[in-house]
Design a protein around this motif. Structure first.
Motif, mmCIF file in Angstrom:
data_model
loop_
_atom_site.group_PDB
_atom_site.id
_atom_site.type_symbol
_atom_site.label_atom_id
_atom_site.label_comp_id
_atom_site.label_asym_id
_atom_site.label_seq_id
_atom_site.Cartn_x
_atom_site.Cartn_y
_atom_site.Cartn_z
ATOM 1 N N UNK A 40 54.930 27.756 34.940
ATOM 2 C CA UNK A 40 53.833 27.044 34.286
ATOM 3 C C UNK A 40 53.964 27.014 32.767
ATOM 4 N N UNK A 41 55.109 27.447 32.282
ATOM 5 C CA UNK A 41 55.338 27.401 30.831
ATOM 6 C C UNK A 41 55.808 26.006 30.430
ATOM 7 N N UNK A 42 55.635 25.699 29.142
ATOM 8 C CA UNK A 42 56.146 24.423 28.623
ATOM 9 C C UNK A 42 57.651 24.510 28.448
ATOM 10 N N UNK A 76 47.950 21.024 24.724
ATOM 11 C CA UNK A 76 47.604 21.299 26.125
ATOM 12 C C UNK A 76 48.888 21.448 26.933
ATOM 13 N N UNK A 77 48.902 22.431 27.835
ATOM 14 C CA UNK A 77 50.104 22.691 28.624
ATOM 15 C C UNK A 77 50.096 21.840 29.885
ATOM 16 N N UNK A 78 51.146 21.094 30.107
ATOM 17 C CA UNK A 78 51.249 20.208 31.271
ATOM 18 C C UNK A 78 51.077 18.771 30.828
ATOM 19 N N UNK A 79 52.016 17.892 31.212
ATOM 20 C CA UNK A 79 51.980 16.511 30.739
ATOM 21 C C UNK A 79 50.770 15.769 31.300
ATOM 22 N N UNK A 80 50.523 15.908 32.602
ATOM 23 C CA UNK A 80 49.390 15.221 33.218
ATOM 24 C C UNK A 80 48.077 15.700 32.591
ATOM 25 N N UNK A 88 48.430 17.316 22.344
ATOM 26 C CA UNK A 88 49.762 17.903 22.553
ATOM 27 C C UNK A 88 49.757 19.416 22.803
ATOM 28 N N UNK A 117 47.761 16.921 29.636
ATOM 29 C CA UNK A 117 47.686 16.469 28.242
ATOM 30 C C UNK A 117 47.197 15.024 28.173
ATOM 31 N N UNK A 132 58.738 18.600 22.041
ATOM 32 C CA UNK A 132 57.299 18.501 21.775
ATOM 33 C C UNK A 132 56.511 17.972 22.968
ATOM 34 N N UNK A 133 57.199 17.445 23.969
ATOM 35 C CA UNK A 133 56.478 16.922 25.130
ATOM 36 C C UNK A 133 55.870 18.094 25.897
ATOM 37 N N UNK A 134 54.547 18.056 26.154
ATOM 38 C CA UNK A 134 53.898 19.245 26.723
ATOM 39 C C UNK A 134 54.131 19.421 28.228
ATOM 40 N N UNK A 135 55.297 19.049 28.705
ATOM 41 C CA UNK A 135 55.565 19.082 30.137
ATOM 42 C C UNK A 135 55.949 20.505 30.571
ATOM 43 N N UNK A 136 55.509 20.911 31.759
ATOM 44 C CA UNK A 136 55.803 22.268 32.224
ATOM 45 C C UNK A 136 57.078 22.288 33.073
ATOM 46 N N UNK A 166 56.560 20.721 36.436
ATOM 47 C CA UNK A 166 56.507 19.253 36.364
ATOM 48 C C UNK A 166 57.921 18.657 36.294
#
Lengths: 323, 245
Positions: free
Chosen positions: B133-135, A261-265, A259, A267, B89-93, B96
């Motif tokens: 590129x930030x979460x 790690x930055x970026x869903x893909x 978790x 991660x 909490x989802x590490x999506x940028x 994305x």
């Protein structure tokens, strides 16, 4: 019911002897076996040359690929408990398979019955969650305990012969990975990876913003069902080594470790790496010390999670200038 | 042409309707503010307007089609209440999330140059290039709202539907967020906004619909402040809104 069993047996006969059998031999022996023997010769790591350990490592790699891949969607939809629920349904499926084998002359792979029962349970759970709304914990708990109850009744319904077989599925074992099971696991993994790849974008959308996904016209219910069935497949695939009780860990712990790690893909990729470390190291340690594979894998995974959390904490302290 | 036509719409969760006999049109290019007391059916009406719910009676059409069967979902950018605060909490940028705007048209296959350009343009348009590129979970409430707007812009949405977007957003970010909405509306985007702050609604929107189960008012903000619609809609609780210090 009888005719389906005959069909399944027939399919299995074809599977082992026919064209598919040839492909299985090719993948297990010529590709994977040769590669690991080469690795054994290069590294002096003898256990890589043992056929049953080769199958265990193949299972380890498959589980590490598909567990975090599907788990990433579950964890971030806050549906992690569904893995545990479906694992217990798979247990009922295994018990049903062993029961059928004990009381009838047919021979059905318990993995196949587990797959069918878990997939049906997945759709049932999804339907319950959709209708019950806020009470989703309750519906999961009912399906979880209900399937375990069915399993325990079936196990004790015969004279006790299958109680022995069932414990291998409860706690997992390296020895349960027969050639057939390794081939099934590989096939299930290929299917899971292909389906997630094909449905990756809608799954990401639904995971992040379910209402927004519905507003742009994505079939949210369909994708939720797909995710539930994929979870069932992963659970059954991983069950042989991990055991029913611990199998959900591979859907959750590597994902939690990834978790930061930055970026869903990215991660997901990091989750797979964490999963690979856990399963390969876990299988190796389990062989060396002759302890349960599932438990060892989970402990290694929790260790990796701890390291990941510790690194985030240390990084935070450094950026604050405390150290 | 009307972007949305609401015709005598009634909707109930149980026996008591929460939206009752509501009719009005939203023209293309309008900026509609939907106001009303808590529990007045604003969110339900917005969900009916974009086809997330089917009316018990009456009809809603969206760009000339029945809203519940509307096929070009990417034409609608919807930001649900509190969605920007969920899933932290989802590490999506940011990038994305904005890319999702293109997903309805491109569920599989590689992004084209046009897709990538639309994503980058949208990120730049709402002024979050430095955050790309930030979460998303690490951003402030105001920044997150911009991410959702960018996602709708990347999808080339014609209609933006926002449900109390600035709850928990500080006053300064809120002001610049509404300035952005104003600019996008000037460029032709139709906006429907639920907002509890009547002041914001009367200064930024081009029309107002005032709801409390039934429609109490629909017209220009200037006419709205001249009428008693607000007091009528809020009923006995009106004195709570005005404070005498």
């Amino acid at each position: 019911m009888i005719s389906t069993q005959i069909l399944v047996s027939l399919a299995f006969a074809l599977f082992t002897d026919g064209l598919v059998g040839g492909a299985v031999d090719f993948v297990l022996d010529d590709l994977w076996g040769t590669a690991l023997e080469l690795l054994a010769a290069l590294t002096g790591f003898d256990i890589l040359a043992l056929p049953f350990m080769q199958r265990a490592y193949l299972a380890a790699v498959c589980i590490a690929l598909i567990g975090p891949l599907v788990g990433s969607f579950l964890v971030h939809r806050e549906m992690a408990m569904i893995g545990d629920t479906l694992a217990h349904s798979a247990f009922a499926g295994v018990a049903a398979g062993l029961f059928a084998n004990a009381v009838s002359p047919l021979s059905v792979s318990p993995l196949l019955t587990a797959l069918v029962v878990a997939a049906v349970a997945a759709l049932l759970v999804q339907a319950l969650v959709d209708h019950a709304g806020a009470y989703r914990d309750t519906s999961l708990a009912i399906v979880l305990t209900g399937s375990f109850a069915v399993g325990s009744v079936l196990v004790t319904a015969t004279d006790g012969g299958i109680a022995v077989g069932i414990s291998a599925y409860l706690f997992g074992s390296l020895a349960t990975v027969t050639r057939i099971n390794a081939a099934l696991l590989l096939a299930m993994s290929v299917v899971v990876i292909a389906v997630v790849a094909a449905a990756y974008r809608p799954l990401v959308y639904v995971t992040f913003d379910e209402v927004g996904a519905r507003a742009v016209g994505l079939a949210v219910t369909r994708y939720s069902q797909l995710l539930a069935v994929l979870t069932a497949v992963v659970v059954v695939a991983a069950m042989q080594i991990m055991g029913v009780i611990l199998v959900a860990a591979m859907l959750v712990i590597p994902v939690a470790a990834a978790t930061p790690v930055r970026g869903f893909t990215r991660s997901i990729a990091a989750g797979v790496v964490a999963g690979l470390l856990s399963t390969v190291l876990g299988v190796t340690l389990s062989y060396w010390y002759d302890v349960a594979a599932g438990g060892t894998i989970v402990l290694v995974a929790i260790g990796i999670y701890g390291v990941s959390k510790g690194a985030v904490w240390a990084n935070h302290r450094i950026s604050l200038g405390d150290i | 042409m009307s972007a949305i036509e609401v015709r005598d719409v009634t909707f109930a969760y149980a026996s008591e309707p929460v939206v009752d006999g509501v009719s009005f049109d939203v023209e293309e290019g309008a900026f509609l503010g939907l106001v009303g007391p808590n529990g007045s059916g604003k969110t339900t009406l917005l969900e009916l307007m974009i086809g997330l719910r089917r009316p018990d009676s009456g009809s809603v059409s969206l760009f000339g089609e029945p809203a519940v069967d509307f096929a070009d979902g990417e034409r609608i950018g919807y930001v649900a209440q509190d969605v920007a605060n969920a899933n932290g909490e989802m590490p999506i940028t940011v990038r994305e999330v904005v890319r999702m705007g293109r997903y309805p048209r491109r569920l599989v296959g590689c992004f084209s140059d046009a897709d990538r350009r639309a994503v980058e343009d949208a990120i730049e348009r709402v002024g979050i290039s430095d955050l790309a590129d930030r979460r998303v979970g690490r951003l402030s409430g105001g920044q997150r709202q911009r991410v959702f707007i960018a996602r709708a812009l990347a999808g080339e949405a014609d209609l933006l539907a926002l449900d109390e977007p600035t709850t928990g957003v500080d006053a300064e970010s809120r002001e610049s967020f509404y300035d952005l909405l104003h600019e996008l509306n000037d460029e032709g985007l139709t906006v429907v906004l639920i907002e509890h702050d009547i002041g914001v609604v009367t200064t930024h929107t081009t029309e107002i619909a005032c709801l409390n189960r039934e429609l109490y008012f629909h017209g220009s903000p200037e006419a709205f402040v001249e009428t008693d619609a607000l007091a009528d809609a809020y009923g006995g609780s009106q004195h709570v809104i005005h404070h005498d210090h």
